[in-house]
Design an enzyme around this catalytic site. Structure first.
Site, PDB file in Angstrom:
ATOM      1  N   HIS A  60       0.815  -1.221   0.000  1.00 52.81           N
ATOM      2  CA  HIS A  60       0.000   0.000   0.000  1.00 52.81           C
ATOM      3  C   HIS A  60       0.854   1.279   0.000  1.00 52.81           C
ATOM      4  O   HIS A  60       0.732   2.084  -0.921  1.00 52.81           O
ATOM      5  CB  HIS A  60      -1.003  -0.037   1.158  1.00 52.81           C
ATOM      6  CG  HIS A  60      -1.701   1.250   1.401  1.00 52.81           C
ATOM      7  ND1 HIS A  60      -2.539   1.823   0.466  1.00 52.81           N
ATOM      8  CD2 HIS A  60      -1.656   2.111   2.445  1.00 52.81           C
ATOM      9  CE1 HIS A  60      -2.992   2.974   0.947  1.00 52.81           C
ATOM     10  NE2 HIS A  60      -2.463   3.170   2.141  1.00 52.81           N
ATOM     11  N   HIS A  84       3.517   7.078   5.227  1.00 54.54           N
ATOM     12  CA  HIS A  84       2.284   7.738   5.678  1.00 54.54           C
ATOM     13  C   HIS A  84       1.457   6.928   6.677  1.00 54.54           C
ATOM     14  O   HIS A  84       0.649   7.487   7.392  1.00 54.54           O
ATOM     15  CB  HIS A  84       1.420   8.169   4.488  1.00 54.54           C
ATOM     16  CG  HIS A  84       0.547   7.087   3.929  1.00 54.54           C
ATOM     17  ND1 HIS A  84       0.945   6.263   2.915  1.00 54.54           N
ATOM     18  CD2 HIS A  84      -0.707   6.689   4.243  1.00 54.54           C
ATOM     19  CE1 HIS A  84      -0.010   5.411   2.637  1.00 54.54           C
ATOM     20  NE2 HIS A  84      -1.033   5.640   3.427  1.00 54.54           N
ATOM     21  N   GLU A  88       0.108   5.419  12.357  1.00 50.64           N
ATOM     22  CA  GLU A  88      -1.172   4.845  12.733  1.00 50.64           C
ATOM     23  C   GLU A  88      -1.083   3.348  13.015  1.00 50.64           C
ATOM     24  O   GLU A  88      -1.713   2.848  13.930  1.00 50.64           O
ATOM     25  CB  GLU A  88      -2.196   5.102  11.632  1.00 50.64           C
ATOM     26  CG  GLU A  88      -3.599   4.930  12.162  1.00 50.64           C
ATOM     27  CD  GLU A  88      -4.644   4.960  11.073  1.00 50.64           C
ATOM     28  OE1 GLU A  88      -4.290   5.150   9.896  1.00 50.64           O
ATOM     29  OE2 GLU A  88      -5.814   4.777  11.412  1.00 50.64           O
ATOM     30  N   ASP A  89      -0.307   2.652  12.193  1.00 50.09           N
ATOM     31  CA  ASP A  89      -0.376   1.189  12.239  1.00 50.09           C
ATOM     32  C   ASP A  89       0.813   0.517  12.914  1.00 50.09           C
ATOM     33  O   ASP A  89       0.845  -0.706  13.031  1.00 50.09           O
ATOM     34  CB  ASP A  89      -0.502   0.635  10.805  1.00 50.09           C
ATOM     35  CG  ASP A  89      -1.785   1.110  10.143  1.00 50.09           C
ATOM     36  OD1 ASP A  89      -2.752   1.337  10.877  1.00 50.09           O
ATOM     37  OD2 ASP A  89      -1.802   1.251   8.914  1.00 50.09           O
ATOM     38  N   ASP A 151      -3.394   8.253  -1.211  1.00 52.43           N
ATOM     39  CA  ASP A 151      -3.784   7.199  -0.274  1.00 52.43           C
ATOM     40  C   ASP A 151      -5.211   6.730  -0.575  1.00 52.43           C
ATOM     41  O   ASP A 151      -5.502   5.545  -0.717  1.00 52.43           O
ATOM     42  CB  ASP A 151      -3.682   7.771   1.151  1.00 52.43           C
ATOM     43  CG  ASP A 151      -4.122   6.781   2.211  1.00 52.43           C
ATOM     44  OD1 ASP A 151      -3.772   5.597   2.099  1.00 52.43           O
ATOM     45  OD2 ASP A 151      -4.814   7.210   3.161  1.00 52.43           O
ATOM     46  N   ASP A 271     -23.375  13.585 -27.020  1.00 57.48           N
ATOM     47  CA  ASP A 271     -23.223  14.025 -28.406  1.00 57.48           C
ATOM     48  C   ASP A 271     -22.177  15.122 -28.548  1.00 57.48           C
ATOM     49  O   ASP A 271     -21.646  15.350 -29.609  1.00 57.48           O
ATOM     50  CB  ASP A 271     -24.580  14.491 -28.982  1.00 57.48           C
ATOM     51  CG  ASP A 271     -25.172  15.604 -28.138  1.00 57.48           C
ATOM     52  OD1 ASP A 271     -24.629  15.901 -27.060  1.00 57.48           O
ATOM     53  OD2 ASP A 271     -26.191  16.177 -28.560  1.00 57.48           O
TER      54      ASP A 271
HETATM   55 MN    MN Z   1      -2.890   4.587   3.833  1.00 59.51          MN
END
Ligand code: MN
Length: 734
Positions: A60, A84, A88-89, A151, A271
């Site tokens: 990711h 990034h 958080e993770d 992201d 069109d």
């Molecule tokens: Mn992310």
């Protein structure tokens, strides 16, 4: 990207080499030292993490970094893209990032981490908060939002592994928040992809149908386009103008939206074809325009010069629509390479043309807009209020109006004369009393339309008032009015407030002097000085009744001047309105103010209108604060003790839609023996908004009803809508 790179068996050195080669393929000139360090760090941090798709998590951030590289962003942004998700993770801290990669990258990574979706009561609030967070992060460094877009883009591309409800929520949020913001920042390419991906996940059937039709009509379209491109290319070669001519990239969601807006089938929307002509200089743009008009006949009012008047997101181009053979029509868009880059990448192009500059350039429209927005939001303390204005700026189409000198001013759709005046000059706005629109005199709140010519009428003694805030749509005008009210307007508010308070006090016929009560009164109101109290009253932020409530404690006898009552009775005899007592007399014409729609139990006040009797407002109505300046004309009113008369109240209920929702709400009303006059339910995606007009006898009935409705599964919010005019009042001519 080769997935084997992320298999646990690949070594970190192999993977880093492979990744750097990929980056260099996209942008050969980029320095890779920092990027490689970030890659290795991210590899270590995300080790052993797996995405829902089964891929290692690292896939990711790597994909995000590649999207950023494709947009030609600098090494700092690409490195931040790789990092990034580490805050958080993983256990990594901001301090650690700052220590290893410096302050700039730490700000970016921290900023991206802070933009999260919020779990709030209502959909509105959630949107408002998300926007505010985005804006605050962007204020620190614009590249935060560019990373966030990358992201979101990659998450949308790999959405299918999540559960369906989550997919729909992410897709809806993309259409509500990310895509409009990308548009406003001029990032058309990102916007298109975000919209098409979200559309695909939200409405697969519709999406597929449009894709199939675009594919099926391809050869027909190409034949028409060739009929324009070949002759044009020939002429341009004769004139030695170097160009690149491309057909317009297809964008499924915009076709869908046009079909919805115009309520027309695909065939009638698709069109209009477009051809883009890209040249080396602005001079060539106009030259090419001349050549096009010499070959084909242009449609008169379809010509637009966005080079001399760029759109507010910075978009520049010449647009002209011409007739070809056999009635074919095509739109030509002529622009330079730089304009094309900005048209596609918006603020992201900033890092390509102006090497790594974070500072905002004066002539970059999207950046100026953003900077203003950041300034304006300081004045708007309430996040929903801020959002209202932000939305107008984001979603509304633009209109273009002319000054008397022929200059074009761009405003959001729905903008008024007052907005126009402030857009031209703040001073002109502050003294605006109206305008001549195409020669006709119009009031300040008149909505403007594209193509009109507007000459502002000014009067130097004219001053803004708090109700002007309701007459403007643009944040610029609003912010200027607020600022004036806070500064110059302040002294005037104090003077006015003083008069109102003292006059109200006199009406109590008290034996004590007002100044004796000031310390106690201020304490009661929680205000620390008298000027501030006068100012709040004078500016309409504090209702005079709230101030006067204090004196009720002293049981000072209140009275209504009897001569006034008889005067009113004389004027309006025979018009009986049950339910309201005016100075103990019930034979007086009253009407209920539309602005606040009072019902029994609400604290109320009367105001003698010119020739239309007494209008009854709720004491907490904003308009009360405005007319209490005119003490002669306010009058005490009270509810008559009668349960017979029913009043209509409008409730707005929002929640997530499901079958049986309407029935369950209706059941609550019948439980309370409340009549429903009218019920409307509107749905948008998962969201349902119901409006009910119900009949009640007293305000006390509302609370338990609200509580019961809130207990219905999926309901998010119940509120009383102020503005409503019931049919029976209209009939009574009130
Ligand atoms: Mn992310």
């Amino acid at each position: 990207m080769d997935p084997s790179l992320f298999l646990p068996t690949a070594s970190i050195d192999e993977a880093a080499d492979f990744f750097i080669k990929k980056i260099q393929e996209v942008n050969p000139k980029i320095p890779t030292h920092l990027i490689e360090r970030a890659f290795r760090y991210s590899w270590e941090a995300h080790q052993n993490q797996i995405r829902k798709s089964g891929e290692p998590f690292l896939a990711h951030p790597v994909a995000v970094a590649l999207i950023l590289a494709e947009q030609r962003l600098d090494a700092i942004t690409i490195s931040a893209g790789l990092l990034h998700d580490v805050l958080e993770d993983t256990p990594v801290t901001r301090e650690e990032i700052q220590e290893k990669f410096g302050e700039e990258i730490a700000v970016l990574v921290d900023g991206v981490t802070k933009i999260k979706s919020f779990q709030m009561k209502s959909h509105q609030e959630r949107q408002a908060e998300t926007y505010r967070k985005m804006l605050l992060s962007m204020a620190k460094d614009l590249r935060v939002i560019i990373i966030k877009f990358a992201d979101r883009l990659h998450n949308l591309r790999t959405l299918k592994y999540l559960d369906p409800e989550r997919i729909k929520a992410i897709a809806a949020e993309t259409l509500d928040i990310y895509a409009p913001l990308a548009h406003r920042l001029g990032m058309a390419r990102i916007k298109w992809e975000l919209e098409d991906l979200a559309f695909k996940h939200l409405d697969w059937e519709q999406y597929r149908e449009i894709v199939m039709k675009v594919v099926a009509s391809r050869s027909e379209r190409e034949t028409i386009i060739d009929g324009f491109v070949f002759p044009l290319r020939e002429r341009l070669e004769e004139e030695h103008i170097e160009t690149t001519i491309v057909g317009r990239p297809k964008h499924f969601y915009s076709i869908y939206r046009k079909m919805q807006e115009r309520n027309k089938p695909f065939e009638e929307i698709y069109d209009l074809l477009a051809i883009r002509v890209i040249v080396g200089s602005i001079r060539d743009c106009y030259h090419v325009l001349g050549i096009i008009h010499s070959i084909w006949t242009p449609i008169q009012d379809r010509f637009k010069d966005y080079i001399s008047t760029p759109k507010s997101n910075g978009y520049q181009s010449l647009h002209t629509t011409v007739f070809g053979e056999k009635g074919t029509i095509v739109e030509m868009q002529i622009r330079t390479w730089e304009m094309n880059q900005i048209a596609e990448d918006g603020i992201a192009a900033h890092w390509l043309y102006k090497s790594g500059g974070k500072e905002m350039s004066k002539d970059d429209h999207a950046l100026v807009w953003l900077k203003n927005l950041i300034d304006w939001q300081k004045d708007l303390t309430d996040s929903t209020e801020f959002f209202e204005f932000f939305k107008i700026d984001l979603f509304h189409a633009e209109i273009f109006v002319f000054t008397p000198k022929g200059d074009l001013i761009s405003l959001p759709k729905g903008a008024t004369i007052l907005d126009f005046a402030f857009a031209v000059h703040t001073d002109l706005g502050l003294h605006c009393i109206g305008a001549k629109v195409d020669g006709k005199i119009e009031p300040i709140n008149k909505e403007l339309k594209s193509g009109q010519s507007v000459e502002i009428l000014r009067l130097n003694s004219k001053k803004p008032s708090i109700d002007w805030l309701r007459e403007v749509k643009t944040p610029k005008a609003r912010s200027a009015i607020r600022h004036w009210l806070k500064t110059t307007g302040r002294q005037e508010s104090i003077d006015l407030g003083k008069k109102i308070v003292q006059a109200s006090y006199r009406r109590l016929h008290a034996t004590t002097s007002f100044s004796d009560h000031i310390p106690g009164l201020l304490q009661h109101l929680g205000i620390n000085n008298a000027d501030r109290m006068y100012e709040l009253v004078g500016s309409g932020e504090l209702a005079i009744n709230k101030v006067m409530d204090f004196f009720q404690v002293f049981k000072i006898k209140k009275s209504v001047p009897s001569n006034m009552v008889s005067r009113i009775v004389d004027t309006f005899t025979g018009r009986h309105r049950p339910g309201i007592l005016v100075g103990g007399n019930e034979d007086i014409m009253v009407r209920f103010a539309k602005c606040c729609n009072p019902i029994p139990g609400d604290a109320i006040i009367g105001f003698v209108t010119r020739g239309r009797g007494i209008s009854v407002h709720r004491t907490d109505c904003v308009n009360v604060a405005l007319f209490t300046g005119d003490m002669e004309r306010t009058i005490e009113v009270a509810w008559e003790n009668s349960e017979q008369k029913k009043y209509i109240v409008t409730l707005e209920i929002t929640g997530s839609d499901r079958t049986g929702l309407l029935q369950e709400i209706s059941r609550v009303f019948s439980e309370f023996k409340v009549n429903i006059i009218e019920g409307v339910i509107k749905t948008r995606g998962q969201q349902a908004r119901c409006t009910f007009n119900i009949e009640i006898a007293h305000r006390n009935q509302l609370k338990p009803i609200f509580r019961s409705i809130q207990r219905v599964k999926g309901i998010e919010n119940v509120s009383r809508v102020k503005e409503y005019i019931s049919e029976d009042r209209k009939e009574a001519g009130l």
